[in-house]
Design a protein around this motif. Structure first.
Motif, PDB file in Angstrom:
ATOM      1  N   GLY A  70       0.459  -1.276  -0.029  1.00  0.00           N
ATOM      2  CA  GLY A  70       0.160  -0.201   0.129  1.00  0.00           C
ATOM      3  C   GLY A  70       0.833   1.148   0.117  1.00  0.00           C
ATOM      4  N   ALA A  71       2.211   1.127   1.000  1.00  0.00           N
ATOM      5  CA  ALA A  71       2.431   2.070   0.428  1.00  0.00           C
ATOM      6  C   ALA A  71       3.934   2.890  -0.879  1.00  0.00           C
ATOM      7  CB  ALA A  71       4.149   1.954   1.997  1.00  0.00           C
ATOM      8  N   THR A  72       3.459   1.641  -1.074  1.00  0.00           N
ATOM      9  CA  THR A  72       5.095   1.333  -2.813  1.00  0.00           C
ATOM     10  C   THR A  72       3.448   1.924  -3.274  1.00  0.00           C
ATOM     11  OG1 THR A  72       5.758  -0.417  -1.680  1.00  0.00           O
ATOM     12  CG2 THR A  72       5.737   0.062  -4.590  1.00  0.00           C
ATOM     13  N   ILE A  73       2.145   1.984  -4.238  1.00  0.00           N
ATOM     14  CA  ILE A  73       1.674   2.067  -5.043  1.00  0.00           C
ATOM     15  C   ILE A  73       1.484   3.727  -4.624  1.00  0.00           C
ATOM     16  CG2 ILE A  73      -0.797   2.237  -4.971  1.00  0.00           C
ATOM     17  CD1 ILE A  73      -0.626  -0.750  -4.362  1.00  0.00           C
ATOM     18  N   GLU A  74       1.379   4.190  -3.028  1.00  0.00           N
ATOM     19  CA  GLU A  74       0.348   5.842  -2.309  1.00  0.00           C
ATOM     20  C   GLU A  74       1.790   6.975  -3.041  1.00  0.00           C
ATOM     21  OE1 GLU A  74      -0.305   8.083   1.565  1.00  0.00           O
ATOM     22  OE2 GLU A  74      -0.353   5.955   1.774  1.00  0.00           O
ATOM     23  N   LEU A 162      16.849   6.259  -6.794  1.00  0.00           N
ATOM     24  CA  LEU A 162      15.282   7.157  -5.834  1.00  0.00           C
ATOM     25  C   LEU A 162      16.457   6.474  -4.500  1.00  0.00           C
ATOM     26  CD1 LEU A 162      12.042   6.703  -6.870  1.00  0.00           C
ATOM     27  CD2 LEU A 162      13.235   8.743  -6.834  1.00  0.00           C
ATOM     28  N   GLU A 163      17.160   5.591  -4.619  1.00  0.00           N
ATOM     29  CA  GLU A 163      18.357   4.988  -4.189  1.00  0.00           C
ATOM     30  C   GLU A 163      17.643   4.119  -2.656  1.00  0.00           C
ATOM     31  OE1 GLU A 163      20.529   8.041  -2.681  1.00  0.00           O
ATOM     32  OE2 GLU A 163      22.407   7.283  -3.425  1.00  0.00           O
ATOM     33  N   LEU A 164      16.456   3.669  -3.192  1.00  0.00           N
ATOM     34  CA  LEU A 164      15.131   2.745  -2.345  1.00  0.00           C
ATOM     35  C   LEU A 164      15.688   1.684  -1.598  1.00  0.00           C
ATOM     36  CD1 LEU A 164      12.451   2.391  -5.013  1.00  0.00           C
ATOM     37  CD2 LEU A 164      13.008   4.087  -2.714  1.00  0.00           C
ATOM     38  N   GLU A 165      15.355   1.252  -0.109  1.00  0.00           N
ATOM     39  CA  GLU A 165      16.213  -0.259   0.380  1.00  0.00           C
ATOM     40  C   GLU A 165      15.634  -1.201  -0.582  1.00  0.00           C
ATOM     41  OE1 GLU A 165      13.828  -2.664   1.908  1.00  0.00           O
ATOM     42  OE2 GLU A 165      15.243  -3.265   1.892  1.00  0.00           O
ATOM     43  N   ARG A 166      16.691  -2.448  -0.644  1.00  0.00           N
ATOM     44  CA  ARG A 166      16.531  -3.360  -1.917  1.00  0.00           C
ATOM     45  C   ARG A 166      14.788  -4.030  -1.852  1.00  0.00           C
ATOM     46  NH1 ARG A 166      16.861  -8.757  -2.130  1.00  0.00           N
ATOM     47  NH2 ARG A 166      18.258  -9.326  -4.017  1.00  0.00           N
ATOM     48  N   ASP A 167      14.831  -4.321  -1.254  1.00  0.00           N
ATOM     49  CA  ASP A 167      13.340  -5.355  -0.922  1.00  0.00           C
ATOM     50  C   ASP A 167      12.256  -3.849  -1.659  1.00  0.00           C
ATOM     51  OD1 ASP A 167      14.018  -7.317  -0.069  1.00  0.00           O
ATOM     52  OD2 ASP A 167      13.201  -7.394   2.226  1.00  0.00           O
ATOM     53  N   LEU A 169      13.108  -1.365  -4.375  1.00  0.00           N
ATOM     54  CA  LEU A 169      12.939  -1.239  -5.156  1.00  0.00           C
ATOM     55  C   LEU A 169      12.226  -2.378  -5.819  1.00  0.00           C
ATOM     56  CD1 LEU A 169      14.657   0.216  -7.686  1.00  0.00           C
ATOM     57  CD2 LEU A 169      16.364  -1.632  -6.625  1.00  0.00           C
ATOM     58  N   ILE A 170      12.541  -3.766  -5.460  1.00  0.00           N
ATOM     59  CA  ILE A 170      11.686  -4.834  -5.858  1.00  0.00           C
ATOM     60  C   ILE A 170      10.405  -4.178  -6.464  1.00  0.00           C
ATOM     61  CG2 ILE A 170      11.756  -7.224  -5.729  1.00  0.00           C
ATOM     62  CD1 ILE A 170      14.701  -7.787  -5.445  1.00  0.00           C
ATOM     63  N   GLN A 171       9.884  -4.529  -4.799  1.00  0.00           N
ATOM     64  CA  GLN A 171       8.192  -4.376  -5.544  1.00  0.00           C
ATOM     65  C   GLN A 171       8.345  -3.634  -6.239  1.00  0.00           C
ATOM     66  OE1 GLN A 171       6.138  -2.847  -1.782  1.00  0.00           O
ATOM     67  NE2 GLN A 171       5.092  -4.964  -1.489  1.00  0.00           N
ATOM     68  N   ALA A 172       8.834  -1.689  -6.093  1.00  0.00           N
ATOM     69  CA  ALA A 172       8.833  -1.043  -7.115  1.00  0.00           C
ATOM     70  C   ALA A 172       8.877  -1.087  -8.271  1.00  0.00           C
ATOM     71  CB  ALA A 172       9.205   0.716  -6.668  1.00  0.00           C
ATOM     72  N   LEU A 173      10.006  -1.898  -8.813  1.00  0.00           N
ATOM     73  CA  LEU A 173       9.688  -2.602 -10.372  1.00  0.00           C
ATOM     74  C   LEU A 173       8.420  -3.563 -10.931  1.00  0.00           C
ATOM     75  CD1 LEU A 173      13.507  -3.679 -10.122  1.00  0.00           C
ATOM     76  CD2 LEU A 173      12.687  -1.701 -11.805  1.00  0.00           C
ATOM     77  N   GLY A 174       8.638  -4.015  -9.684  1.00  0.00           N
ATOM     78  CA  GLY A 174       7.534  -5.072  -9.588  1.00  0.00           C
ATOM     79  C   GLY A 174       6.118  -4.293  -9.846  1.00  0.00           C
ATOM     80  N   LEU A 175       5.386  -2.802  -9.323  1.00  0.00           N
ATOM     81  CA  LEU A 175       4.334  -2.408  -9.657  1.00  0.00           C
ATOM     82  C   LEU A 175       4.540  -1.680 -11.105  1.00  0.00           C
ATOM     83  CD1 LEU A 175       1.745  -1.619  -8.385  1.00  0.00           C
ATOM     84  CD2 LEU A 175       3.012   0.830  -7.082  1.00  0.00           C
ATOM     85  N   SER A 176       5.570  -0.804 -11.505  1.00  0.00           N
ATOM     86  CA  SER A 176       6.019  -0.625 -12.708  1.00  0.00           C
ATOM     87  C   SER A 176       5.857  -0.847 -13.700  1.00  0.00           C
ATOM     88  CB  SER A 176       7.506  -0.072 -12.765  1.00  0.00           C
ATOM     89  OG  SER A 176       7.516   0.762 -14.177  1.00  0.00           O
ATOM     90  N   PHE A 177       6.157  -3.066 -13.995  1.00  0.00           N
ATOM     91  CA  PHE A 177       6.363  -3.769 -14.982  1.00  0.00           C
ATOM     92  C   PHE A 177       4.297  -3.964 -15.168  1.00  0.00           C
ATOM     93  CE2 PHE A 177      11.202  -5.300 -13.714  1.00  0.00           C
ATOM     94  CZ  PHE A 177      11.891  -4.046 -14.207  1.00  0.00           C
ATOM     95  N   THR A 178       4.223  -4.194 -13.508  1.00  0.00           N
ATOM     96  CA  THR A 178       2.655  -4.865 -14.077  1.00  0.00           C
ATOM     97  C   THR A 178       1.833  -3.862 -14.569  1.00  0.00           C
ATOM     98  OG1 THR A 178       3.462  -6.027 -11.788  1.00  0.00           O
ATOM     99  CG2 THR A 178       0.639  -5.714 -12.627  1.00  0.00           C
ATOM    100  N   VAL A 179       2.241  -2.692 -13.663  1.00  0.00           N
ATOM    101  CA  VAL A 179       1.546  -1.097 -14.948  1.00  0.00           C
ATOM    102  C   VAL A 179       1.276  -0.759 -16.388  1.00  0.00           C
ATOM    103  CG1 VAL A 179       0.989   0.778 -14.452  1.00  0.00           C
ATOM    104  CG2 VAL A 179       1.623   0.236 -12.604  1.00  0.00           C
ATOM    105  N   SER A 180       2.541  -1.089 -16.128  1.00  0.00           N
ATOM    106  CA  SER A 180       3.394  -1.366 -18.214  1.00  0.00           C
ATOM    107  C   SER A 180       2.698  -2.277 -18.280  1.00  0.00           C
ATOM    108  CB  SER A 180       5.072  -1.004 -17.986  1.00  0.00           C
ATOM    109  OG  SER A 180       5.178  -0.117 -18.120  1.00  0.00           O
ATOM    110  N   THR A 181       2.564  -3.864 -18.225  1.00  0.00           N
ATOM    111  CA  THR A 181       2.148  -5.289 -18.844  1.00  0.00           C
ATOM    112  C   THR A 181       0.582  -4.450 -19.164  1.00  0.00           C
ATOM    113  OG1 THR A 181       3.821  -5.907 -17.624  1.00  0.00           O
ATOM    114  CG2 THR A 181       1.889  -7.507 -19.061  1.00  0.00           C
TER     115      THR A 181
END
Length: 249
Positions: A70-74, A162-167, A169-181
């Motif tokens: 939820g925080a990543t989406i927000e 953005l120098e996100l914490e590793r987990d 970053l991976i979650q933000a990448l997953g969100l970006s890729f999901t929306v793009s798909t």
């Protein structure tokens, strides 16, 4: 209905096995590898249709694991909105271009991504800039997605900057890729590119993609990530340059 010969089916299976393996090893790269290799044997618009199911499922898998979705989406919804609008605005690019132009554009996107990965420029986004830069990066990513079927530029370098914490970053990448798909799927459907045979090919490609991803995850701790990463980007650069020279020559 577009026929898929046995040779194409075998190429699809091997492509998604390799693409899934790369994603399992480094957390990204499935659509990039899949579009690059499939672009050698079919028009990029068809490759993009086949990409949809494996990309969506593996990215949802990646998205599900991480701290506070939820925080990543927000935080990143403006960027996701930009991706959606950019893909919608450029939806006709992949459909309308000739297969040679689309393949050359795909090669350019792959080469640019590979160079960015090899150079590893020390990019950093100041926190005050994120509020206005995120939607712009989203729109640019959406347009590149619509034109090439590859949705890593400029989203991946930006999120890394953005120098996100590793987990996270991976979650933000997953969100970006999901929306793009999802946005790419909507754009392809809008232009009538979904063919029954290709849709079944996309569904069938899910199994080798998941198998490759599981294999990559199991080997992640045994192989030096930096060595694998460098080999991956060098291979991607060679593939991108080959597609550009092949279709611009």
């Amino acid at each position: 209905m577009i026929d898929l010969p046995l040779l194409i089916v075998a190429a699809m299976a091997l492509t998604f096995l390799l693409a899934g393996f790369v994603k399992g090893m480094i957390g990204l790269g499935l659509p990039t590898v899949a579009m690059g290799l499939l672009g050698l044997v079919m028009p990029p618009a068809e490759a993009a249709v086949i990409l949809i199911v494996p990309s969506l499922v593996t990215n949802l898998w990646q998205l599900a694991f991480g701290p506070g979705l939820g925080a990543t989406i927000e935080r990143f919804w403006p960027m996701m909105l930009g991706i959606t609008l950019g893909t919608w605005a450029g939806a006709g690019l992949l459909a309308g271009a000739s297969s040679g132009q689309a393949a050359a554009a795909l090669g350019g996107a792959l080469a640019l991504y590979a160079v960015a990965g090899l150079v590893k420029l020390p990019l950093r986004v100041p926190p005050p800039a994120e509020s206005w830069l995120s939607p712009l990066v989203g729109v640019a990513t959406g347009v590149v997605t619509a034109a090439t079927g590859v949705f890593v530029i400029p989203a991946v370098p930006y999120l890394q900057a953005l120098e996100l914490e590793r987990d996270r970053l991976i979650q933000a990448l997953g969100l970006s890729f999901t929306v793009s798909t999802l946005a790419l799927a909507a754009g392809l459907a809008q232009h009538g590119l979904f063919d029954g045979t290709l849709a079944w090919g996309s569904l069938a490609s899910l199994l080798p993609a998941l198998a490759g991803m599981a294999l990559g995850q199991s080997l992640r701790r045994r192989v030096r990530a930096e060595v694998f990463r460098r080999c991956f980007f060098l291979g991607l650069l060679a593939l991108g340059l080959f597609l550009m020279l092949e279709h611009l020559g």
